[in-house]
Design an enzyme around this catalytic site. Structure first.
Site, mmCIF file in Angstrom:
data_model
loop_
_atom_site.group_PDB
_atom_site.id
_atom_site.type_symbol
_atom_site.label_atom_id
_atom_site.label_comp_id
_atom_site.label_asym_id
_atom_site.label_seq_id
_atom_site.Cartn_x
_atom_site.Cartn_y
_atom_site.Cartn_z
ATOM 1 N N LYS A 192 0.869 -1.184 0.000
ATOM 2 C CA LYS A 192 0.000 0.000 0.000
ATOM 3 C C LYS A 192 0.902 1.229 0.000
ATOM 4 O O LYS A 192 0.875 2.043 0.933
ATOM 5 C CB LYS A 192 -0.921 -0.029 1.229
ATOM 6 C CG LYS A 192 -2.022 -1.060 1.146
ATOM 7 C CD LYS A 192 -3.141 -0.677 0.195
ATOM 8 C CE LYS A 192 -3.965 0.474 0.727
ATOM 9 N NZ LYS A 192 -4.954 0.928 -0.286
ATOM 10 N N ASP A 252 -5.370 -16.487 2.258
ATOM 11 C CA ASP A 252 -6.617 -17.175 2.588
ATOM 12 C C ASP A 252 -7.629 -17.021 1.456
ATOM 13 O O ASP A 252 -8.316 -17.978 1.093
ATOM 14 C CB ASP A 252 -7.222 -16.622 3.888
ATOM 15 C CG ASP A 252 -6.744 -17.390 5.104
ATOM 16 O OD1 ASP A 252 -5.701 -18.052 5.004
ATOM 17 O OD2 ASP A 252 -7.421 -17.339 6.150
#
Ligand code: NAD
Length: 363
Positions: A192, A252
């Site tokens: 980010k 995930d």
């Protein structure tokens, strides 16, 4: 030279699925395809029962001396009340810490026969093969200060600290680029950098590393966009390298594109030894000890067997053999064999050992 494996089955279904890996190793050794020597040890609740610790110093020593550690799963209600530092998971954490396993590899492979089981449309996931490389020992999970302060005015303030030093970013990026060379030669680095200083440094170092791997295509991607693209068009990715927090979430999400927990392998790698170039490594299924089905012969051994295939690929450079094991898994799924967790209409339900036997027969 004989290659040394340490098998740590752990608790619950860990023991059942490790039995299948032991059979596989024995078959490969007998056929002359491999020359593994095996040691076994206790970890988790089993180690606590035997030694009062989640892993004994003697078994830790074996892990340090092994070429690879193959780990089953730990945990169970029986050990819910043991002291915190002796809980079953402490054994895995000690292994990760003492072996300095900073790179977590989570592949998301969609076997064609299970493409219908994905939450995404079949054409988006059929043939999917991506690898998330997550930094495992730094970042916001470990950074200091990490505290909750009572401000005294009825308010509290919580602080976690995202911190990375350039060497940590450099070494994880190098793992990603090295692995991309054994796959489709494409690395995306997710951060980010638009809102985080750690992201700015991450991107700077990722570009520096990329310059040393000119044969590998390199792309930057913002982590939020990466999440979106993973569910929009996951096949655009090959290797994604990212920090501890983003990697936790993205891996995930990517893993579940492919279906059941019982199918997901993982690897954790350390730094290469300066003398031999070999990395410490631990291979384990993503799932836990599944107490609800333990002892019933229902566990899916595929995540465990696929974790062993990762060991062949990443610790022993036996890429062809790893391909063969993965192809054998794909083949038995094509034939319609299913353990209960991945059962579909028109398929044949098999036990843990029947699934293992079918995969070995194919090999
Ligand atoms: P779990 O992964 O053990 O099980 C979640 C669900 O998935 C259960 O219904 C289980 O039956 C099913 N499942 C998991 N693996 C399967 C397999 N190979 N085949 C078929 N079905 C499978 O997670 P949980 O129930 O939250 O945790 C159980 C125990 O495992 C807890 O003690 C937890 O702390 C521990 N745990 C350990 C690890 C590890 O060892 N790395 C990881 C996660 C959880």
């Amino acid at each position: 030279m004989t290659k040394k494996l340490l098998l740590l089955p752990g608790d619950g279904i860990g023991v059942e699925i490790m039995t299948e890996v032991e059979k596989l190793i024995s078959q490969l050794n007998k056929s002359g395809k491999t020359d593994f020597s095996i040691e076994t040890g206790l970890v988790g609740g089993a180690a606590y029962d035997a030694y009062g610790e989640a892993i004994s110093d003697a078994d830790m020593e074996k892990a340090l001396n092994a070429d690879a550690v193959i780990f089953g799963a730990v945990g169970g209600e029986k050990w819910n009340d043991v002291p915190y530092e002796k809980r079953p998971e402490a054994g895995l954490l000690r292994l990760r810490k003492d072996l300095q396993l900073f790179a977590n590899l989570r592949p998301a492979i969609c076997y064609p026969a299970l493409a219908d089981a994905s939450a995404l449309k079949k054409h988006l996931v059929e043939g999917l093969d991506i690898l998330i490389v997550r930094e495992l020992t730094g970042g916001v999970y470990f950074g200091e200060p990490k505290e909750i302060t009572d401000l005294g005015n009825g308010q509290k303030r919580a602080v976690d600290t995202q911190v990375y030093e350039s060497y940590e970013i450099d070494r994880i990026c190098r793992v990603a680029f090295d692995l991309a060379r054994t796959r489709s030669n494409l690395v995306h680095s997710a951060d980010k950098k638009n809102v985080m200083k750690s992201g700015v440094l991450w991107d700077e170092i990722a570009h520096q590393v990329a310059a040393d791997f000119k044969d590998v295509k390199f792309e930057h991607i913002l982590a939020d966009n990466c999440a979106m693209q993973l569910v929009r068009a996951p096949k655009q990715f090959d290797v994604i390298v990212t920090d501890n927090l983003f990697g936790d979430i993205l891996s995930d999400a990517a893993a579940m594109l492919t279906g059941s927990l019982g199918m997901l392998p993982s690897a954790s790698l350390g730094a290469p030894d300066p003398a031999t170039g070999k990395r410490k490594a631990l291979y384990e299924p993503v799932h836990g000890s599944a107490p609800d089905i333990a002892g019933k012969g229902m566990a899916n051994p595929i995540a465990m067997i696929a974790s062993f295939a990762m060991a062949l690929r990443y610790s022993f450079e036996m890429v062809d053999l790893a391909d063969e094991v993965e192809a054998a898994i794909a083949h038995v799924l094509d034939e319609g064999l299913r353990t209960a967790d991945i059962m579909q209409d028109g398929c044949s339900k098999v036990s843990t050992s029947e699934m293992g036997a079918a995969i070995f027969a194919r090999l």
